[in-house]
Design an enzyme around this catalytic site. Structure first.
Site, PDB file in Angstrom:
ATOM      1  N   HIS A 476       0.870  -1.294  -0.036  1.00  0.00           N
ATOM      2  CA  HIS A 476      -0.408   0.345   0.218  1.00  0.00           C
ATOM      3  C   HIS A 476       0.671   1.233  -0.044  1.00  0.00           C
ATOM      4  CE1 HIS A 476       0.352   1.049   4.010  1.00  0.00           C
ATOM      5  NE2 HIS A 476       0.826  -0.012   4.467  1.00  0.00           N
ATOM      6  N   CYS A 495       3.101  -4.930   6.922  1.00  0.00           N
ATOM      7  CA  CYS A 495       2.928  -4.802   5.421  1.00  0.00           C
ATOM      8  C   CYS A 495       3.808  -4.118   4.705  1.00  0.00           C
ATOM      9  CB  CYS A 495       1.462  -4.362   4.822  1.00  0.00           C
ATOM     10  SG  CYS A 495      -0.260  -4.716   5.826  1.00  0.00           S
TER      11      CYS A 495
END
Length: 580
Positions: A476, A495
């Site tokens: 992201h 992440c």
């Protein structure tokens, strides 16, 4: 009724015992009959691979040699041979092959045996240890024509061929057995030794078949070349250690400058020929120092400080070990990376996109902290979420948001985070500013759903790339772009934060006649409206942990072992060495 039930239970228990004993008897009978008929066939020529025949003493030796293995090994479920157990592997494989030699005749080893020995003897070229495949023992029996020695030789070749094929194509067996949790990716629990032997006996060109087993992609083959280069340096004595001392900056006079020039020349970091007798850090030396710093993941300032000096003094044997460790990682990962794929290197803090062997995109990323390590795995991008919501995980809500709310009840509102009564579809929205957060337990906090609205404040930034996996890890955007300027970038909860989300989105979505370009993506982002796009083709994502690799300019690069995985893997691969 109770007595009848007991009698009924005991009856079936005894019946199960009887069936077990009967199955054991049948397996033992099978072995006996196989050995019996093998002995009868001593009076007949016996066909083996390559249309060669064995003489009576060899057939007898094979039967006698294999008969001594424990028969109970054959009573395991489905009689499946295990490549990790030599007795079981040999007993089951030779039982199914008719207790005949597979690679030798009474005249000695056949052509396929010679190919196998040659490959096992060159296992070091793949970063493996020939000693793990009993090469010395095989060579010691090679010229003997004694039937017992030939029987031993044949079984040694079979077992070590199986081990090698598994290790070079799926990752080393011993790693998974040493630590099934730490090295869960290594090895293949579905590996079939019998099918492996059948395939090796049936292929037209065994040498070509064995050469096709290691990873064929550039990331592995380039490391293989680097291993050869550093081994050559080792045979030449490596490089001398540079004495410690004060930081050396361009223009400084220091007696260690000639040693630094000589050290850089050994590993081909020296950009220009320089006079190695002068003690002055001349401007012409700066590019060479920066090149070395780039290769080792250091700040490229041209200053020879403590970190650069430490990297210069890493001995050649440690560089070789690091390359071998990273080759081992590639063997247990996916071999077929795809025609178009994304490669994330956790230890290198970078992402690259490849298409038909050419690197199309390359930029920095941020990965997980030590306590929130980004996992290694492969998957495919299923969809791209533009202007996404951020659903805060229960662990973050419990461990980070709750303490912040107890200090400031407006904490969620300031960050555009909405609070819902639960994770269910019919959950109602709550006013976070009116709640007594000191009365909310961590367990109850985990039951609330916290969702951050799209916008520049969103922790996921403007784009989220989803490739569903058991780790709940995705890529992201991030509003904290300044962190990409750091040299060491492990700041996330696991992440992967990307520095160029529009560029990555375009790489994933664009293909011939796709209609996607940068302007179209920018227009979606400026709208601040959520939009989910599924790519026409699913692009593989390979998340790796490579502390040694070869870049697009063919430079051998090393980086820090941020999660301490090299040390653990090194201890498993090289238990006889002191891994520093």
């Amino acid at each position: 009724m109770k007595i009848d039930s007991i009698i009924h239970h005991d009856f079936f228990r005894c019946l199960n015992v009887f069936h077990t004993l009967w199955d054991h008897f049948k397996y033992c009978l099978g072995i006996f009959l196989t050995v019996f008929f093998a002995s009868m066939f001593l009076f007949l020529p016996w066909q083996v691979c390559a249309n060669e025949t064995t003489l009576d003493p060899l057939a007898s030796a094979m039967a006698e040699y294999l008969e001594c293995y424990p028969l109970e090994l054959l009573t395991l479920k489905d009689q499946l041979p295990s490549a990790a157990s030599q007795n079981l592997c040999l007993a089951t494989i030779y039982h199914k092959k008719g207790l005949v030699p597979l690679w030798v005749t009474s005249r000695g080893p056949g052509a396929r045996a010679a190919i196998i020995l040659d490959v096992l003897g060159k296992a070091h070229e793949e970063g493996l240890n020939p000693d793990d495949y009993e090469v010395a023992q095989i060579r010691g029996l090679w010229r003997s024509l004694e039937p017992s020695s030939l029987a031993r030789l044949d079984t040694l070749i079979t077992f070590n061929l199986i081990k090698y094929i598994h290790d070079v194509s799926r990752g080393q067996i011993k790693l998974r057995h040493m630590d099934p949790i730490l090295f869960a990716e290594a090895g293949d629990v579905d590996f079939d030794p019998l099918a492996t032997v059948d395939e090796s006996l049936g292929v037209v060109d065994l040498a070509v078949h064995l050469a096709s087993l290691p990873p064929a992609h550039r990331h592995y083959t380039d490391l293989k070349k680097a291993l050869r280069f550093y081994r050559i340096l080792a045979t030449r004595g490596g490089w001398e250690k540079i004495p410690t001392g004060k930081t050396i900056r361009p223009g400084d006079v220091d007696h260690r400058i000639p040693a630094i020039i000589k050290r850089l020349a050994v590993t081909k970091d020296l950009e220009l020929p320089l006079d190695g007798d002068k003690d002055v850090y001349v401007p012409e030396l700066i590019p060479s120092v920066k090149k070395f710093q780039t290769r080792h993941g250091l700040k490229t300032d041209g200053v020879v400080g403590p970190n650069t000096l430490k990297a210069l003094n890493i001995p050649v044997h440690r560089a070789i070990r690091k390359i071998m460790i990273n080759m081992a990682r590639w063997r247990w990962q996916e071999h077929a990376l795809g025609e178009k794929y994304i490669l994330v290197n956790i230890a290198g803090f970078d992402l690259a996109g490849f298409e038909r062997g050419e690197m199309k995109i390359h930029f920095p990323v941020i990965v997980g902290k030590l306590q929130h390590q980004t996992p290694v795995f492969s998957d495919k991008v299923m969809y791209i979420d533009f202007n996404p919501y951020w659903n805060i995980t229960p662990s973050i809500a419990r461990n980070e948001e709750l303490p912040a709310l107890r200090k400031d009840p407006t904490h969620l509102m300031k960050r555009h985070i909405r609070l819902f009564s639960s994770w269910k579809a019919n959950a109602v929205e709550l006013d976070s500013t009116t709640m007594d957060w000191h009365a909310i337990s961590p367990g109850k906090m985990a039951g609330f759903k916290l969702r951050q609205d799209p916008g520049p404040w969103n922790a996921l930034g403007k784009v989220k790339f989803i490739f569903p996996n058991k780790y709940d890890v995705y890529m992201h955007d991030t509003p904290t772009q300044h962190l990409f300027n750091r040299n060491k970038r492990n700041f996330s909860h696991g992440c992967i934060r990307v520095s160029d989300p529009p560029g990555l989105a375009l790489f994933i979505l664009s293909h011939e006649n796709s209609g996607w370009d940068r302007e179209k993506i920018d227009a979606i982002l400026k709208s601040r409206k959520r939009k989910v796009v599924r790519p026409d083709a699913l692009i593989p994502v390979h998340i790796t942990y490579q502390t040694a690799w070869v870049d697009k300019d063919k430079l051998v690069c090393f980086n820090r072992d941020i999660y301490g995985r090299d040390r653990k893997l090194g201890r498993a691969l090289f238990p006889e060495d002191v891994v520093d």
